[in-house]
Scaffold this motif. Structure first.
Motif, PDB file in Angstrom:
ATOM      1  N   UNK A  46       0.807  -1.221  -0.064  1.00 26.05           N
ATOM      2  CA  UNK A  46       0.058   0.087  -0.083  1.00 26.05           C
ATOM      3  C   UNK A  46       0.760   1.091  -0.053  1.00 26.05           C
ATOM      4  N   UNK A  47       0.033   2.453   0.120  1.00 28.05           N
ATOM      5  CA  UNK A  47       0.861   3.552   0.206  1.00 28.05           C
ATOM      6  C   UNK A  47       1.689   3.758   1.643  1.00 28.05           C
ATOM      7  N   UNK A  48       2.467   4.824   1.495  1.00 29.59           N
ATOM      8  CA  UNK A  48       3.218   4.997   2.833  1.00 29.59           C
ATOM      9  C   UNK A  48       2.211   5.033   4.064  1.00 29.59           C
ATOM     10  N   UNK A  49       1.292   5.856   3.973  1.00 31.07           N
ATOM     11  CA  UNK A  49       0.481   5.948   5.036  1.00 31.07           C
ATOM     12  C   UNK A  49      -0.472   4.836   5.006  1.00 31.07           C
ATOM     13  N   UNK A  50      -1.088   3.835   3.952  1.00 30.60           N
ATOM     14  CA  UNK A  50      -1.643   2.904   4.560  1.00 30.60           C
ATOM     15  C   UNK A  50      -0.844   1.745   5.041  1.00 30.60           C
ATOM     16  N   UNK A  51       0.300   1.579   4.961  1.00 35.59           N
ATOM     17  CA  UNK A  51       1.317   0.873   5.517  1.00 35.59           C
ATOM     18  C   UNK A  51       1.599   1.195   7.061  1.00 35.59           C
ATOM     19  N   UNK A  52       1.682   2.226   7.418  1.00 33.92           N
ATOM     20  CA  UNK A  52       1.884   3.078   8.534  1.00 33.92           C
ATOM     21  C   UNK A  52       0.602   2.712   9.474  1.00 33.92           C
ATOM     22  N   UNK A  53      -0.421   2.992   8.917  1.00 33.65           N
ATOM     23  CA  UNK A  53      -1.843   2.465   9.814  1.00 33.65           C
ATOM     24  C   UNK A  53      -2.034   1.229   9.886  1.00 33.65           C
ATOM     25  N   UNK A  54      -1.431   0.146   9.168  1.00 34.19           N
ATOM     26  CA  UNK A  54      -1.524  -1.173   9.226  1.00 34.19           C
ATOM     27  C   UNK A  54      -0.805  -1.634  10.087  1.00 34.19           C
ATOM     28  N   UNK A  55       0.596  -1.123  10.213  1.00 28.91           N
ATOM     29  CA  UNK A  55       1.408  -1.454  11.407  1.00 28.91           C
ATOM     30  C   UNK A  55       1.194  -0.842  12.547  1.00 28.91           C
ATOM     31  N   UNK A  56       0.345   0.331  12.764  1.00 29.84           N
ATOM     32  CA  UNK A  56      -0.149   0.990  13.784  1.00 29.84           C
ATOM     33  C   UNK A  56      -1.174  -0.009  14.626  1.00 29.84           C
ATOM     34  N   UNK A  57      -2.042  -0.571  13.738  1.00 32.24           N
ATOM     35  CA  UNK A  57      -3.116  -1.424  14.274  1.00 32.24           C
ATOM     36  C   UNK A  57      -2.488  -2.827  15.195  1.00 32.24           C
ATOM     37  N   UNK A  58      -1.323  -3.370  14.280  1.00 35.82           N
ATOM     38  CA  UNK A  58      -0.694  -4.242  15.043  1.00 35.82           C
ATOM     39  C   UNK A  58      -0.060  -4.152  16.199  1.00 35.82           C
ATOM     40  N   UNK A  59       0.662  -2.835  16.344  1.00 33.96           N
ATOM     41  CA  UNK A  59       1.253  -2.557  17.504  1.00 33.96           C
ATOM     42  C   UNK A  59       0.321  -2.167  18.492  1.00 33.96           C
ATOM     43  N   UNK A  60      -0.854  -1.447  18.312  1.00 32.28           N
ATOM     44  CA  UNK A  60      -1.738  -1.099  19.367  1.00 32.28           C
ATOM     45  C   UNK A  60      -2.306  -2.344  19.757  1.00 32.28           C
ATOM     46  N   UNK A  61      -2.591  -3.538  19.080  1.00 33.92           N
ATOM     47  CA  UNK A  61      -3.197  -4.503  19.511  1.00 33.92           C
ATOM     48  C   UNK A  61      -2.550  -5.255  20.467  1.00 33.92           C
ATOM     49  N   UNK A  81       4.142   8.769  16.888  1.00 28.51           N
ATOM     50  CA  UNK A  81       3.928   8.298  15.544  1.00 28.51           C
ATOM     51  C   UNK A  81       2.554   8.569  15.556  1.00 28.51           C
ATOM     52  N   UNK A  82       2.113   9.461  14.284  1.00 30.95           N
ATOM     53  CA  UNK A  82       0.706   9.726  14.363  1.00 30.95           C
ATOM     54  C   UNK A  82      -0.356   8.709  14.231  1.00 30.95           C
ATOM     55  N   UNK A  83       0.130   7.600  13.409  1.00 34.54           N
ATOM     56  CA  UNK A  83      -0.849   6.641  12.945  1.00 34.54           C
ATOM     57  C   UNK A  83      -1.045   5.801  14.369  1.00 34.54           C
ATOM     58  N   UNK A  84       0.139   5.681  15.177  1.00 30.17           N
ATOM     59  CA  UNK A  84      -0.309   4.989  16.632  1.00 30.17           C
ATOM     60  C   UNK A  84      -1.135   5.614  17.478  1.00 30.17           C
ATOM     61  N   UNK A  85      -1.100   7.191  17.223  1.00 35.10           N
ATOM     62  CA  UNK A  85      -2.029   7.960  18.088  1.00 35.10           C
ATOM     63  C   UNK A  85      -3.399   7.926  17.453  1.00 35.10           C
ATOM     64  N   UNK A  86      -3.617   7.625  16.291  1.00 35.06           N
ATOM     65  CA  UNK A  86      -5.093   7.478  15.570  1.00 35.06           C
ATOM     66  C   UNK A  86      -5.643   6.200  16.039  1.00 35.06           C
ATOM     67  N   UNK A  87      -4.626   5.025  16.049  1.00 38.20           N
ATOM     68  CA  UNK A  87      -5.090   3.747  16.583  1.00 38.20           C
ATOM     69  C   UNK A  87      -5.567   3.436  17.977  1.00 38.20           C
ATOM     70  N   UNK A  88      -4.683   4.300  18.949  1.00 38.06           N
ATOM     71  CA  UNK A  88      -5.245   4.377  20.251  1.00 38.06           C
ATOM     72  C   UNK A  88      -6.468   4.904  20.244  1.00 38.06           C
ATOM     73  N   UNK A  89      -6.808   5.938  19.381  1.00 35.56           N
ATOM     74  CA  UNK A  89      -8.147   6.804  19.813  1.00 35.56           C
ATOM     75  C   UNK A  89      -9.163   5.802  19.284  1.00 35.56           C
ATOM     76  N   UNK A  90      -9.065   5.014  18.182  1.00 41.17           N
ATOM     77  CA  UNK A  90     -10.020   4.224  17.709  1.00 41.17           C
ATOM     78  C   UNK A  90     -10.349   3.198  18.738  1.00 41.17           C
TER      79      UNK A  90
END
Length: 282
Positions: free
Chosen positions: A129-144, A160-169
């Motif tokens: 995926x794009x850089x943002x798509x891969x960043x968000x996918x990684x973030x979901x795994x980390x936060x999980x 890492x902004x994607x991690x912060x997004x994943x935590x909020x979700x």
């Protein structure tokens, strides 16, 4: 090779280095030489994001293994790469630069304890995926890897902004922390003193970069002393941090050895250690 158990856990970073020097985990590091040393420099601003960042990573090749340590951009002298090539691991573990010492330790442990199921790692596919798509996918795994109820507060060391997004979700609060301070993508203040903020947080989500700047040990000791979850997301020291699972104070690790997700748009793999949640992007 077998999966890590509590009896394999190291009690401090210095203890781990001492065991490696003594040949307790594999071959004498004085007999192994680094064949290739290189740096990777990156600047990024994901599409749709208002801010960007830079990365710089020192990597050392030992056989099939690559060990890495991130540094502040511009902080690593050009001579460091030349000094590493052809040097034995034992010598590099004594190098005056912390980044070289960490990368050498990571390369050695990647060589003797690679990320395989036999060594306790569970692979998690990272989709293309794009850089943002891969960043968000990684973030979901980390936060999980965090096992927390909604409303809990997480100290995030290494913003890492994607991690912060994943935590909020997941309905989790967070305190973003980075040595540089500043603000997040959403203008939230970033604290600079992680240990001072740790007391008001229920769990710690920490970058492997803390190995390279010397802040890992105080955070590990805090988590151990207070019975808090300590989840590591690690490009730096991906093979080092699993050594602290369990009695060492680390509850889970998302290990990501070189090549990192931001280097290309193709599929990749993360390696999950510990944690009770299924791996993979959700």
């Amino acid at each position: 090779m077998t999966a890590l158990t509590d009896t394999d856990t190291d009690t401090s970073y210095d203890d781990l280095v001492d065991r490696v020097r003594a040949g307790a985990l594999g071959p004498d590091p004085g007999t192994l030489r680094v064949a290739v040393a290189f740096t990777t420099r990156q600047a990024v601003r994901h599409a749709g994001r208002g801010t960007g960042y830079r990365n710089e990573v020192l990597s050392l090749r030992l056989g099939e293994a690559v060990g890495s340590c991130a540094v502040e951009p511009g902080a690593l002298p050009d001579s460091a790469v030349e000094e590493c090539v052809g040097a034995d691991v034992a010598r590099l573990l004594e190098h005056p630069l912390q980044a070289v010492r960490v990368a050498a330790l990571d390369a050695y442990l990647m060589h003797v304890l690679p990320h395989t199921p036999a060594n306790g790692a569970r692979p998690v596919p990272l989709p293309a995926g794009s850089s943002l798509e891969k960043s968000r996918a990684r973030a979901q795994t980390v936060v999980g890897l965090l096992d927390l109820p909604p409303g809990a507060t997480v100290l995030v060391v290494g913003v890492v902004n994607s991690l912060l997004e994943a935590l909020r979700s997941r309905g989790l609060r967070y305190v973003p922390c980075d040595l540089k301070g500043g603000a997040t993508e959403w203008d939230e203040p970033v604290v600079a003193d992680a240990l001072a903020a740790a007391g008001r947080c229920d769990a710690l989500l920490v970058s492997g970069m803390t190995l390279g700047n010397g802040t890992f040990e105080p955070l590990r000791r805090h988590a151990l002393a207070h019975g808090k979850q300590l989840v590591m997301f690690a490009q730096t020291g991906s093979a080092v941090l699993p050594r602290f699972l369990g009695q060492g104070g680390v509850s889970a690790v998302c290990a990501e050895p070189y090549p990192f997700f931001w280097l290309d748009g193709g599929p990749g793999v993360l390696h999950r250690y510990g944690g009770s949640c299924p791996g993979g992007a959700r």
